[in-house]
Design an enzyme around this catalytic site. Sequence first.
Site, mmCIF file in Angstrom:
data_model
loop_
_atom_site.group_PDB
_atom_site.id
_atom_site.type_symbol
_atom_site.label_atom_id
_atom_site.label_comp_id
_atom_site.label_asym_id
_atom_site.label_seq_id
_atom_site.Cartn_x
_atom_site.Cartn_y
_atom_site.Cartn_z
ATOM 1 C CD GLU A 87 1.677 -6.759 3.799
ATOM 2 O OE1 GLU A 87 2.194 -6.948 3.751
ATOM 3 O OE2 GLU A 87 0.550 -8.173 3.169
ATOM 4 C CB SER A 88 3.457 -0.550 5.403
ATOM 5 O OG SER A 88 2.259 0.114 4.207
#
Length: 412
Positions: free
Chosen positions: A137-138
């Site tokens: 996700e990040s």
Amino acid sequence: MFRQILAAALMGLTLVAPAVAQDRAAVERQFQSWLSDTIWPAARRAGVSRETFQSAFGGVRLDWDLPDLVPPGSTTGPRRQRQAEFGNPGRYFNRGSVDGATSVGRQMARTHANTLAAVTRATGVPGHIILGIWGRESGYGRVDIPHDAFRVLGTKGFMSRRAEYFTGELLAALRIAEAGHAPPGAMKSSWAGALGQPQFMPSNFLEYAADGNGDGRADIWRSEADTIASIGNYLARHGWQAGRDWGFEVRVPDAVSCALEGPDRARPIADWVAAGVTRVSGRPFPDHELRQPGSLLMPAGRYGPAFIVTPNFYVLKDYNNSDLYALFVGHVGDRIAYGVGDFTGRWGDVGGLMRSDVAAMQRGLEALGHDVGGADGLAGFKTRRSIGAWQQANGRAPTCFPDAGLVRALAR
């Protein structure tokens, strides 16, 4: 603006360009009126203070570079789509993405060992699975999340095709700010409004964000502990079964049809073994898994690796509704925890179709009575197994994956 348009096109998003003569200044005035006349009263009813509201929207203007915008009075005409190429699933597992998520994930496993262990005890979700999601996700918080959440959600709530949805998310973001989970200036999001390191939409934040460091806030922007706790809580609340794996790479003999894929065709894993399905590692399935349900997953049909997956795989899909996403997360998690290598099965040289071609093929299958899960140009498991069923019925070797010949035979 070019980067946003290119990214949207690659994901098959709808882009609507405002009319050349669009009076943006007038639309900006309408936006400010909408904020004061519609959003502020709704926010006040939700318990948001005037101070929080003004802090969120002070100086905020519309972001005209976002995709899928429909300005008031737009004369864009019929909806236009730019269909991205339907590519090889193997691209999702490129060397850089897999190795980067694995190597940094191992560092994070050591750095946050105590927090990960505590969250696993509380939720039943293994730490390496949490790390797999965080990395995807990040990049474990290393990827820049550049957008002002209120500008993104305000723009989309005011003038997007899903305005009602984004208006609700905007009000949820204001409630987050009111509760003090993020200090002023920290409410950063993706271009779609997803927040912080776990990329929660605001409504998901309100439902699942957790305080992992005991300071009374769930700061998913700056706190690694809160990020870990929030991902674990999300998966647990969506039904993660403690003690079960997400899945196993397997060899599927020709006698087992790829048209048997899908969670609605799950059977005890012992039954798959009896049919000749074996693990690529050569090891038997764990004893405690044999009596439990497992589903066949063949994300590239006969042109790629095959898996028997547990219900936990579909919990991962609840986080992001993509077979490849869930497979990436599970695979990276296994690499972090167990040091496993690449998949044994190789991704074949498939893809190269346009999504519009795949959608036309799906419509053809629908006309023949097949449930393909919607003619969206994406080959999910319902499309893949429908292809296999049609191939079998027509005397063809089932491959369960789109190709140019199938498009020619089935397109509508």
